[in-house]
Structure formats: structure tokens, C-alpha cells
Write an enzyme that holds these catalytic residues in place. Sequence first.
Site, PDB file in Angstrom:
ATOM      1  N   SER A 108      14.472  -2.468  54.926  1.00  0.00           N
ATOM      2  CA  SER A 108      13.628  -3.205  55.430  1.00  0.00           C
ATOM      3  C   SER A 108      13.033  -3.054  56.842  1.00  0.00           C
ATOM      4  O   SER A 108      13.823  -3.201  57.814  1.00  0.00           O
ATOM      5  CB  SER A 108      13.640  -4.768  55.028  1.00  0.00           C
ATOM      6  OG  SER A 108      12.678  -5.620  55.555  1.00  0.00           O
ATOM      7  N   TYR A 134       5.472  -2.226  56.627  1.00  0.00           N
ATOM      8  CA  TYR A 134       4.345  -3.128  56.279  1.00  0.00           C
ATOM      9  C   TYR A 134       3.450  -2.537  57.542  1.00  0.00           C
ATOM     10  O   TYR A 134       3.842  -1.950  58.579  1.00  0.00           O
ATOM     11  CB  TYR A 134       4.759  -4.522  56.860  1.00  0.00           C
ATOM     12  CG  TYR A 134       5.447  -5.231  55.950  1.00  0.00           C
ATOM     13  CD1 TYR A 134       4.961  -5.405  54.466  1.00  0.00           C
ATOM     14  CD2 TYR A 134       6.836  -5.677  56.205  1.00  0.00           C
ATOM     15  CE1 TYR A 134       5.698  -6.127  53.302  1.00  0.00           C
ATOM     16  CE2 TYR A 134       7.486  -6.417  55.219  1.00  0.00           C
ATOM     17  CZ  TYR A 134       7.103  -6.518  53.883  1.00  0.00           C
ATOM     18  OH  TYR A 134       7.599  -7.268  52.722  1.00  0.00           O
ATOM     19  N   THR A 160       4.708  -0.954  51.737  1.00  0.00           N
ATOM     20  CA  THR A 160       4.722  -2.008  50.673  1.00  0.00           C
ATOM     21  C   THR A 160       3.231  -2.558  50.691  1.00  0.00           C
ATOM     22  O   THR A 160       2.699  -2.680  51.804  1.00  0.00           O
ATOM     23  CB  THR A 160       5.621  -3.064  51.042  1.00  0.00           C
ATOM     24  OG1 THR A 160       6.996  -2.739  51.238  1.00  0.00           O
ATOM     25  CG2 THR A 160       5.316  -4.393  50.307  1.00  0.00           C
ATOM     26  N   LYS A 226       4.964   0.696  47.354  1.00  0.00           N
ATOM     27  CA  LYS A 226       5.705  -0.391  46.563  1.00  0.00           C
ATOM     28  C   LYS A 226       4.673  -1.296  46.504  1.00  0.00           C
ATOM     29  O   LYS A 226       3.781  -1.949  47.072  1.00  0.00           O
ATOM     30  CB  LYS A 226       6.846  -0.610  47.578  1.00  0.00           C
ATOM     31  CG  LYS A 226       7.623  -1.797  46.832  1.00  0.00           C
ATOM     32  CD  LYS A 226       8.876  -2.049  47.854  1.00  0.00           C
ATOM     33  CE  LYS A 226       9.848  -2.929  46.992  1.00  0.00           C
ATOM     34  NZ  LYS A 226       9.382  -4.660  47.658  1.00  0.00           N
ATOM     35  N   HIS A 250       7.377  -7.873  43.971  1.00  0.00           N
ATOM     36  CA  HIS A 250       8.014  -8.070  45.342  1.00  0.00           C
ATOM     37  C   HIS A 250       8.955  -9.516  44.847  1.00  0.00           C
ATOM     38  O   HIS A 250       9.056 -10.236  45.618  1.00  0.00           O
ATOM     39  CB  HIS A 250       6.951  -8.814  46.210  1.00  0.00           C
ATOM     40  CG  HIS A 250       7.201  -8.738  47.586  1.00  0.00           C
ATOM     41  ND1 HIS A 250       6.580  -7.812  48.490  1.00  0.00           N
ATOM     42  CD2 HIS A 250       8.052  -9.027  48.455  1.00  0.00           C
ATOM     43  CE1 HIS A 250       7.050  -7.977  49.732  1.00  0.00           C
ATOM     44  NE2 HIS A 250       7.924  -8.663  49.640  1.00  0.00           N
TER      45      HIS A 250
HETATM   46  C1  FMN Z   1      15.304 -12.231  50.331  1.00  0.00           C
HETATM   47  C2  FMN Z   1      14.268 -11.104  49.936  1.00  0.00           C
HETATM   48  C3  FMN Z   1      13.512 -10.527  50.925  1.00  0.00           C
HETATM   49  C4  FMN Z   1      12.712  -9.258  50.846  1.00  0.00           C
HETATM   50  N1  FMN Z   1      12.232  -8.445  51.732  1.00  0.00           N
HETATM   51  C5  FMN Z   1      11.289  -7.514  51.705  1.00  0.00           C
HETATM   52  C6  FMN Z   1      11.012  -6.762  52.525  1.00  0.00           C
HETATM   53  O1  FMN Z   1      11.136  -6.968  53.750  1.00  0.00           O
HETATM   54  N2  FMN Z   1      10.046  -5.668  52.276  1.00  0.00           N
HETATM   55  C7  FMN Z   1       9.719  -5.378  50.910  1.00  0.00           C
HETATM   56  O2  FMN Z   1       8.991  -4.437  50.644  1.00  0.00           O
HETATM   57  N3  FMN Z   1      10.300  -6.234  50.018  1.00  0.00           N
HETATM   58  C8  FMN Z   1      10.979  -7.120  50.232  1.00  0.00           C
HETATM   59  N4  FMN Z   1      11.533  -7.937  49.173  1.00  0.00           N
HETATM   60  C9  FMN Z   1      11.185  -7.404  47.838  1.00  0.00           C
HETATM   61  C10 FMN Z   1      12.211  -6.623  47.235  1.00  0.00           C
HETATM   62  O3  FMN Z   1      12.103  -5.434  47.925  1.00  0.00           O
HETATM   63  C11 FMN Z   1      12.347  -6.278  45.698  1.00  0.00           C
HETATM   64  O4  FMN Z   1      10.906  -5.671  45.501  1.00  0.00           O
HETATM   65  C12 FMN Z   1      12.662  -7.297  44.800  1.00  0.00           C
HETATM   66  O5  FMN Z   1      13.580  -8.342  45.495  1.00  0.00           O
HETATM   67  C13 FMN Z   1      13.170  -6.870  43.445  1.00  0.00           C
HETATM   68  O6  FMN Z   1      13.608  -8.129  42.532  1.00  0.00           O
HETATM   69  P1  FMN Z   1      14.891  -8.553  42.604  1.00  0.00           P
HETATM   70  O7  FMN Z   1      15.154  -9.608  43.743  1.00  0.00           O
HETATM   71  O8  FMN Z   1      14.732  -9.723  41.200  1.00  0.00           O
HETATM   72  O9  FMN Z   1      15.895  -7.363  42.226  1.00  0.00           O
HETATM   73  C14 FMN Z   1      12.348  -9.018  49.379  1.00  0.00           C
HETATM   74  C15 FMN Z   1      13.114  -9.734  48.293  1.00  0.00           C
HETATM   75  C16 FMN Z   1      13.837 -10.626  48.795  1.00  0.00           C
HETATM   76  C17 FMN Z   1      14.391 -11.677  47.549  1.00  0.00           C
END
Ligand code: FMN
Length: 359
Positions: A108, A134, A160, A226, A250
Site C-alpha cells: 500500500s 493513489y 486504485t 484496482k 475495496h
Molecule cells: C484496513 C484496510 C486498509 C486498506 N487499505 C488500502 C489501500 O491502502 N489501498 C488500496 O488500494 N486498498 C486498500 N484496502 C482494500 C484492500 O486492498 C482490499 O481490496 C480489500 O481489503 C479486500 O477485501 P477483504 O478485506 O475482504 O479481503 C484496504 C482494506 C482494509 C481492510
Amino acid sequence: MLPLLQDVRRRAHQVVPAPALDYLETGSGQEVTLGEAEQAWRDWRLVPQILAGVGPLSSISTATRVLGDVVATPVLAAPTAYHRFVHDEGELATARGVAAAGSLMVLSSRVTVPLEDVADALRAGGTPWWWQSYLVGERAVTAGLAERAVAAGATAIVLTGDTPYVSVRTRTASGPVPVDEEVLAVNMARHVPRGADLSTALAQAPANLADIRWLHELTGLPVLVKGVLGGEDAQRCLEAGAAGVVVSTHGGRQLDRVVASAHVLPDVVEAVGGAAPVLVDGGIRTGIDVLVALALGADAVLLGRPVVWGLAAGGAQGVGDVLGAVTADLAHGMGLLGAADVAGVRAARHRVVPAGLRR
Ligand SMILES: Cc1cc2nc3c(=O)[nH]c(=O)nc-3n(C[C@H](O)[C@H](O)[C@H](O)COP(=O)(O)O)c2cc1C
């Protein structure tokens, strides 16, 4: 959910302080999309091929290739922000766990230790990694970070696309997300021009299709997009130069009530038509969920929260355990489906059907 993941989640909930836990678990809106994500994988049924000559279990191979990267498992680590919220070593421990599992880490851009240090830990494990980007208010920040990621050895960029701004998160709406500016400063602040306001410079900015090519030209790396949730959007991204797409809601954290990743995956796979890799995330909690995703045509899957639970509960070991358990469950399911390798699962495309009686 696999028993090991349940256990790891329970332990994470015991050790992570309340504000960080809310940040980790929250969705947006009424959390409809978040609530549906896991069930949506269970809306598909598999039709196995028996007497397929596969086995023993130890002979089943989960190894595959995603873009140019060779991995021991198609179960990859999704980009998740702020790992030092839940573990002192932050992304360094995550990286070691991902390496132990032979997986791939999507790092990330909200990484809380110097990204070069994470890259060193990954290199030590021979582990490929991609940089999540981002578009932020100050483009020099996006560009500076992406250039550093290239220099540190990232092999792809994940743009993203679902976050023109951060959605109101249900469980953190009443209080600020506990982001320490010093933590952000580890990677980002040095790219903010002198005199500029930090929070404005680092806030999300609208991105458009032209940014795919901008990032590709800047980095020389393939750019995956994404947040794709439809076949038409997948095509728009590919036409604009994307090297792949990630089907994602997301984690149910942006627009609530969007379609579940598991439901929309076949449309995206069909629209892409094999021209580029299709990855998927959201609610994947067992190897059979992964099996369904691969059988529906995904090239690989990403785990978000489960990796962070593993990190919180047991550092690098916890991350490795989570990825390892889902991979082992996948291998077990593959043999019973009649597939000895990932290519065999993907060849089973016509053997995954909606649950319930078929007309
Ligand atoms: C705590 C947290 C932080 C996240 N931070 C980002 C991020 O910085 N960039 C991003 O593209 N997606 C982020 N996401 C989304 C994840 O990449 C991913 O799409 C998602 O968590 C997948 O679902 P799951 O948690 O059910 O496995 C984040 C998700 C969570 C739960």
C-alpha cells in the site's frame, strides 16, 4: 471462514486497540457490500471431474505466474494501509510472512515504514511485489513514491481507481482515523513541496483513464487497475493501457451497495477475454473461495483483512500462517475438483454454476 482464520481474527481483536480495530474492520454506509462479500463466494457451486488421475495431495501444485512474476500460490496479499497500527514492525513483518508463503505483496502507498526497507525484506525472500498507487493532491507525491518503488524493485503498479475521495467509513465516522502524521511522513512528506499543506497534498485526487498511461510511462512498469466492477469498465481500462484489472469493492469501504466481487467476476473475465490478467478480492476466506475464483477465470486472488489479522495476532508468522492455510485448503480442493495445477482449475470454467436448481 477457515478455522485458522477465525482463530487469528479472534486473537487480533484481543490485541488491536479499539480505534485501529474499527479502522480495520469498517465498511461504508450500511455495510451492505461488506456484509455480502463472503456469502457471495458461496453462491457458486463446483462440478468436479472424478477419476481424473490426480493425487496424492502432495503432488497438487498451486504455483502460477501473474504478469511476469512466479509465485508458489495464487493467494496474494492485498494492499492495506498502516500496518504499524496493529504491529510494531508493520509492513516489515508482513513482508517476511508473505515471503515465507511464497506469495506476492501488493504494498500500500500508505505504508508505515520506509518502502525501501520493505523492499529489502522482500528481496531477501526472493519475493515479488507491486506498488499500489493513489492519485493524491500533489502529483509530485504520487510520482516520487512510484519512482522510488521502481528503484526498490517493484515489478508492477496497481492504480486504485475507486477512490476519488475516501468514503465515509461507518465505524470511524465519529472520530478521526488514527493516522499519525509522523507515520505518513515516513514515505510521503519528503515529496511534498516546501510550504504546501500536508493534508491537502496527500488527500486523494480524482484520477482518470489517462493516468494509467501516465503511470506506465513514468515507471516503465505494467499498470493494473484496482476497483473494476463491470465488464465495460474493464474494457475501458485495457483500452487506456492497463496491463490487468483487479475486481474489488475495496473491502466494502468505498461505495456501499456495489455488486459483490464474486458475482461480477464472470462478466469481467468475459469482457477481458484472456487479453490481460484478472485478479479479484473481497471476502475471500477459504481455499474453496479461491478455487471458485480461479474456476470463474481469475488469475489470482488477494486477501485484505485476513493478512492484517495474521500480522496483529502473530507478526510475520501470523501472516505466513494465514496465506499458508488458505493455500493448503486450495490445494486440497483442487485435487477433489480433479485439477492437479492452477491451469487445470482454470480449464474447469464450464464447471462452476450458480447455486440452486438450474433451468
Ligand atoms: C484496513 C484496510 C486498509 C486498506 N487499505 C488500502 C489501500 O491502502 N489501498 C488500496 O488500494 N486498498 C486498500 N484496502 C482494500 C484492500 O486492498 C482490499 O481490496 C480489500 O481489503 C479486500 O477485501 P477483504 O478485506 O475482504 O479481503 C484496504 C482494506 C482494509 C481492510
